[in-house]
Write a protein that holds these residues in place. Sequence first.
Motif, mmCIF file in Angstrom:
data_model
loop_
_atom_site.group_PDB
_atom_site.id
_atom_site.type_symbol
_atom_site.label_atom_id
_atom_site.label_comp_id
_atom_site.label_asym_id
_atom_site.label_seq_id
_atom_site.Cartn_x
_atom_site.Cartn_y
_atom_site.Cartn_z
ATOM 1 N N GLU A 139 70.899 5.734 65.229
ATOM 2 C CA GLU A 139 69.978 5.795 66.366
ATOM 3 C C GLU A 139 69.955 7.193 66.978
ATOM 4 N N ALA A 140 71.098 7.855 67.002
ATOM 5 C CA ALA A 140 71.156 9.199 67.581
ATOM 6 C C ALA A 140 70.287 10.174 66.804
ATOM 7 N N PHE A 141 70.232 10.026 65.492
ATOM 8 C CA PHE A 141 69.458 10.967 64.678
ATOM 9 C C PHE A 141 67.963 10.640 64.662
ATOM 10 N N ARG A 142 67.609 9.398 64.988
ATOM 11 C CA ARG A 142 66.178 9.085 64.972
ATOM 12 C C ARG A 142 65.584 8.917 66.369
ATOM 13 N N ASN A 143 66.439 8.963 67.401
ATOM 14 C CA ASN A 143 65.931 8.846 68.770
ATOM 15 C C ASN A 143 65.246 10.152 69.166
ATOM 16 N N PRO A 144 63.955 10.120 69.522
ATOM 17 C CA PRO A 144 63.239 11.371 69.821
ATOM 18 C C PRO A 144 63.807 12.111 71.024
ATOM 19 N N ARG A 145 64.284 11.391 72.034
ATOM 20 C CA ARG A 145 64.863 12.039 73.210
ATOM 21 C C ARG A 145 66.125 12.822 72.833
ATOM 22 N N THR A 146 66.962 12.205 72.017
ATOM 23 C CA THR A 146 68.191 12.869 71.597
ATOM 24 C C THR A 146 67.886 14.082 70.729
ATOM 25 N N VAL A 147 66.920 13.956 69.836
ATOM 26 C CA VAL A 147 66.540 15.080 68.978
ATOM 27 C C VAL A 147 65.998 16.236 69.819
ATOM 28 N N ASP A 148 65.119 15.918 70.786
ATOM 29 C CA ASP A 148 64.574 16.964 71.654
ATOM 30 C C ASP A 148 65.679 17.643 72.465
ATOM 31 N N GLY A 208 80.722 27.025 75.114
ATOM 32 C CA GLY A 208 80.402 26.676 76.494
ATOM 33 C C GLY A 208 78.949 26.273 76.674
ATOM 34 N N LEU A 209 78.030 26.954 75.997
ATOM 35 C CA LEU A 209 76.607 26.657 76.157
ATOM 36 C C LEU A 209 76.207 25.367 75.440
ATOM 37 N N LEU A 210 76.934 24.988 74.404
ATOM 38 C CA LEU A 210 76.621 23.738 73.717
ATOM 39 C C LEU A 210 76.901 22.520 74.598
ATOM 40 N N LYS A 211 77.754 22.666 75.602
ATOM 41 C CA LYS A 211 78.086 21.527 76.463
ATOM 42 C C LYS A 211 77.584 21.716 77.890
ATOM 43 N N VAL A 212 76.613 22.601 78.102
ATOM 44 C CA VAL A 212 76.109 22.845 79.446
ATOM 45 C C VAL A 212 75.265 21.659 79.926
ATOM 46 N N TYR A 213 75.410 21.327 81.168
ATOM 47 C CA TYR A 213 74.580 20.273 81.753
ATOM 48 C C TYR A 213 74.438 20.416 83.263
ATOM 49 N N THR A 253 69.203 22.260 73.388
ATOM 50 C CA THR A 253 70.576 22.753 73.473
ATOM 51 C C THR A 253 70.806 23.893 72.491
ATOM 52 N N ALA A 254 70.267 23.755 71.285
ATOM 53 C CA ALA A 254 70.394 24.829 70.291
ATOM 54 C C ALA A 254 69.689 26.101 70.770
ATOM 55 N N VAL A 255 68.527 25.947 71.402
ATOM 56 C CA VAL A 255 67.800 27.107 71.931
ATOM 57 C C VAL A 255 68.612 27.776 73.033
ATOM 58 N N VAL A 256 69.162 26.973 73.946
ATOM 59 C CA VAL A 256 69.984 27.517 75.032
ATOM 60 C C VAL A 256 71.195 28.248 74.467
ATOM 61 N N ALA A 257 71.867 27.629 73.490
ATOM 62 C CA ALA A 257 73.073 28.237 72.915
ATOM 63 C C ALA A 257 72.748 29.537 72.193
ATOM 64 N N PHE A 258 71.638 29.559 71.451
ATOM 65 C CA PHE A 258 71.284 30.749 70.677
ATOM 66 C C PHE A 258 70.917 31.920 71.592
ATOM 67 N N PHE A 259 69.917 31.712 72.429
ATOM 68 C CA PHE A 259 69.463 32.798 73.290
ATOM 69 C C PHE A 259 70.496 33.113 74.373
ATOM 70 N N SER A 319 61.830 17.853 79.307
ATOM 71 C CA SER A 319 61.801 18.987 78.376
ATOM 72 C C SER A 319 63.040 19.864 78.457
ATOM 73 N N THR A 320 63.792 19.807 79.552
ATOM 74 C CA THR A 320 64.977 20.662 79.688
ATOM 75 C C THR A 320 66.274 19.868 79.649
ATOM 76 N N GLN A 321 66.240 18.685 79.085
ATOM 77 C CA GLN A 321 67.471 17.918 78.941
ATOM 78 C C GLN A 321 68.306 18.494 77.801
ATOM 79 N N THR A 322 69.566 18.753 78.083
ATOM 80 C CA THR A 322 70.494 19.179 77.033
ATOM 81 C C THR A 322 71.187 17.947 76.456
ATOM 82 N N ILE A 323 71.936 18.134 75.390
ATOM 83 C CA ILE A 323 72.553 16.995 74.729
ATOM 84 C C ILE A 323 73.615 16.348 75.617
ATOM 85 N N VAL A 324 74.377 17.158 76.376
ATOM 86 C CA VAL A 324 75.378 16.566 77.264
ATOM 87 C C VAL A 324 74.706 15.836 78.413
ATOM 88 N N TYR A 325 73.623 16.381 78.930
ATOM 89 C CA TYR A 325 72.851 15.683 79.956
ATOM 90 C C TYR A 325 72.369 14.339 79.410
#
Length: 307
Positions: free
Chosen positions: A72-81, A236-241, A86-92, A255-261
């Motif tokens: 469910e985690a891999f197919r849930n659109p909210r979790t994927v978004d 640190g950025l991968l777990k920001v919320y 989160t990846a964008v936040v961590a990268f930039f 649109s700005t929900q991170t994975i920890v959020y």
Amino acid sequence: MASTLAVAPARRRPAARVWRERLPGIVMGGPAVLVFLAMFIVPMILAFVLSLTDWNGFSLSFTFIGLDNYAEAFRNPRTVDAAVFTAVVAFFGTILCNGVGLALAALISGSGRANTLMRTIFFYPYIISSLIIGFLWSAMLAPEGAVNGVLAHVGIPAVPFLTEVGFAKASVILTIVWSSFGFNMILFLAGMKSVPLEYYEAATIDGASRWQQFRSVTMPLIAPVFTVNLVLTLVGLLKVYDVVLALTDGGPAGSTQTIVYQILKNSFGQSELGFGAAQSVILLVVTAVLGLAVTFARRGAEKKVAE
């Protein structure tokens, strides 16, 4: 006539003596090991067990459902978004925090009261609670906040910092960078202060400019600090919320929900603790893999520089 020297066999120390020698280390290291087990290993095992259930966090009964939560985690659109953002936040965020921190460290690495004052000013946001920073910038970037008030005063239309998707994502990233780069700056400063002055003196005699000294002397010698900064910032950025919670509360339109959020929202807001635990396990694995990958990549770069 050749003589043969007999080698006496090594005498084995009594087991009681060996344990007496090891006892101080065991006593001193034992509490740390127990804390590590209680605060990390046991919760990690419990999280994995919970991720295989449909527990809602309140009832005493639950059902083992295998890997359904992971699917469910891999197919849930909210979790994927949330994972993508989160990846964008961590990268930039990693690039900007380290880039800004390194640039400022190079500019204010000298002695003097002005440089000391600037270090204090730039580091200060890092020691403030992330929630406070989020609420502060939320008040400043709101449609009728301080920033838009200043823009209106000079005849510029209001900017939708927190109400338009693109602006909201940029606002979250820049707020996180503003609150975090001071830590990177301090680590880079510590690394630069550890470089012997003789290297700079030799480079000056050879006619190297400030930029050439920075590129050829400073950067290679602070490579380990750069590795530490990259790994700490990325993890640190991968777990920001908390900044997201205070600044945008996940909006606009999630649109700005991170994975920890998203994990906290699913676990406690929607009483899906099993699903949240599965997301947590996935995040733990991804964080460990990325952290190790960056570390090994940087170690390889450090060896090339040393050669």
